[in-house]
Scaffold this active site. Structure first.
Site, PDB file in Angstrom:
ATOM      1  N   MET A  38       0.845  -1.202   0.000  1.00 59.25           N
ATOM      2  CA  MET A  38       0.000   0.000   0.000  1.00 59.25           C
ATOM      3  C   MET A  38       0.880   1.252   0.000  1.00 59.25           C
ATOM      4  SD  MET A  38      -3.480  -0.833   1.955  1.00 59.25           S
ATOM      5  CE  MET A  38      -2.955  -0.502   3.615  1.00 59.25           C
ATOM      6  N   VAL A  80      10.928  -6.778   9.765  1.00 56.22           N
ATOM      7  CA  VAL A  80      12.099  -5.887   9.837  1.00 56.22           C
ATOM      8  C   VAL A  80      11.814  -4.861  10.936  1.00 56.22           C
ATOM      9  CG1 VAL A  80      13.535  -4.233   8.573  1.00 56.22           C
ATOM     10  CG2 VAL A  80      12.624  -6.258   7.399  1.00 56.22           C
ATOM     11  N   SER A 129       6.479  -0.115  10.119  1.00 57.68           N
ATOM     12  CA  SER A 129       5.106  -0.018   9.626  1.00 57.68           C
ATOM     13  C   SER A 129       4.906   1.385   9.069  1.00 57.68           C
ATOM     14  CB  SER A 129       4.132  -0.241  10.798  1.00 57.68           C
ATOM     15  OG  SER A 129       2.848   0.226  10.450  1.00 57.68           O
ATOM     16  N   HIS A 181       9.264  -3.325   3.382  1.00 59.37           N
ATOM     17  CA  HIS A 181       8.840  -3.554   1.994  1.00 59.37           C
ATOM     18  C   HIS A 181      10.057  -3.838   1.117  1.00 59.37           C
ATOM     19  CE1 HIS A 181       5.543  -0.687   3.357  1.00 59.37           C
ATOM     20  NE2 HIS A 181       4.855  -1.745   2.989  1.00 59.37           N
TER      21      HIS A 181
HETATM   22  O1  PAF Z   1      -0.184  -5.673   3.519  1.00 61.96           O
HETATM   23  C1  PAF Z   1      -0.612  -4.754   2.788  1.00 61.96           C
HETATM   24  O2  PAF Z   1       0.059  -3.732   2.582  1.00 61.96           O
HETATM   25  C2  PAF Z   1      -1.995  -4.881   2.166  1.00 61.96           C
HETATM   26  O3  PAF Z   1      -2.888  -5.492   3.019  1.00 61.96           O
HETATM   27  C3  PAF Z   1      -1.960  -5.579   0.794  1.00 61.96           C
HETATM   28  C4  PAF Z   1      -1.509  -7.016   0.902  1.00 61.96           C
HETATM   29  C5  PAF Z   1      -1.032  -4.827  -0.154  1.00 61.96           C
HETATM   30  C6  PAF Z   1      -3.372  -5.563   0.184  1.00 61.96           C
HETATM   31  O4  PAF Z   1      -3.847  -4.286   0.010  1.00 61.96           O
END
Ligand code: PAF
Length: 281
Positions: free
Chosen positions: A30, A176, A185, A37
């Site tokens: 997101m 992480v 987060s 990420h």
């Molecule tokens: O974990 C996330 O960032 C979201 O829940 C995802 C998997 C991208 C779905 O929108």
């Protein structure tokens, strides 16, 4: 790196990749990307010919009183992170592209979605499963990468992929953490400096659980009490849950035997944070 915003453009890029028989690793996100990420993208880079990332704040996984509008967004920064991590294709659709007028098809996993975060966020996992299924259909990946921080999401997606025979390998990647233990987060950006300090009670309470298990404690009630007491030392903390469950079925356990997922959700001020650890008894 190619950035696409339209479904048709993504499909065209994926068609080219498939025509060349190349494997695809997919990282759905997101956005407001952090090192958590990035670690998923780097792992995907190592294990696949082509890496696709999506950046989409999915409106249907937010409840009416949740933070969809406030959710942090920074496309420029996200594109830079994707580039550094070696992504080949980045998909950044608008909500109207994913959910055109008249959209009315949803994917629901029962049971697993009714506990932990699902209990407090009705409809959340329906939104997650729907968007992830649609993204999987568009990207047609060989492997997809998800962080263990969202342990319930990982279990739900694994079950959905297995039940619907989607034929995608789901790769769970380690949490992480910041140097002081706070799990990374995008929502950490909501915390004031004081709240950021108080937020450490989540990871610290999990460390308490781990230490007790290491010292031979097996009684979940005892461990939960110690954790709850510690979380209570943060003045802005309000506890949602401290749960002990089987990592796959998410069914509650009474004793630490084998692998147990210890999961916590706590609001620090207005910010809802989650964290977890697998302990082994
Ligand atoms: O974990 C996330 O960032 C979201 O829940 C995802 C998997 C991208 C779905 O929108």
């Amino acid at each position: 790196m190619v950035t696409v915003r339209k479904l048709e453009d993504l499909k065209r890029e994926i068609k080219k990749v498939k025509a060349n028989n190349l494997s695809i690793g997919f990282v759905p996100t997101m956005g407001y990307l952090h090192d958590g990420h990035k670690s998923l993208m780097e792992r995907a880079r190592k294990e696949n010919d082509v890496v696709v990332a999506s950046i989409f704040v999915n409106p249907i996984q937010f409840g009416p009183n949740e933070d969809y509008e406030e959710y942090p967004r920074d496309e420029e920064h996200d594109a830079k992170v994707c580039m550094e991590a070696g992504c080949d294709i980045v998909f950044m659709p608008q909500a109207s592209e994913m959910y055109p007028d008249g959209f009315c098809t949803y994917v629901e996993v029962s049971g697993l979605t009714e506990v932990l975060c699902g209990a407090a966020r009705p409809g959340h996992f329906k939104g997650v499963c729907t968007v992830v299924t649609k993204l999987f259909n568009l990207v047609r990946p060989d492997k997809a990468y998800f962080g263990q921080k969202d342990a319930q999401q990982l279990a739900v997606i694994r079950k959905m992929v297995s039940d619907l025979a989607l034929g995608i390998e789901i790769v769970g990647c380690p949490i992480v953490r910041e140097a002081d233990g706070l799990a990374m987060s995008s929502r950490n950006s909501y915390l004031s400096a004081d709240e950021r300090q108080q937020a450490l009670v989540l990871s610290q309470s999990l460390n308490i659980a781990e230490k007790l298990v290491r010292h031979g404690v097996r009684d979940v009630t005892y461990i939960r009490n110690e954790m709850v007491n510690h979380i209570g030392t943060a003045k802005s903390a309000s506890l949602e849950y401290v749960d002990f469950v089987d990592p796959n079925s998410l069914m509650p356990v009474e004793k630490i035997e084998g692998e147990v997922l210890v999961a916590v959700a706590v609001k620090i001020g207005k910010t809802r944070l989650i964290d977890n650890k697998v302990v082994t008894g």
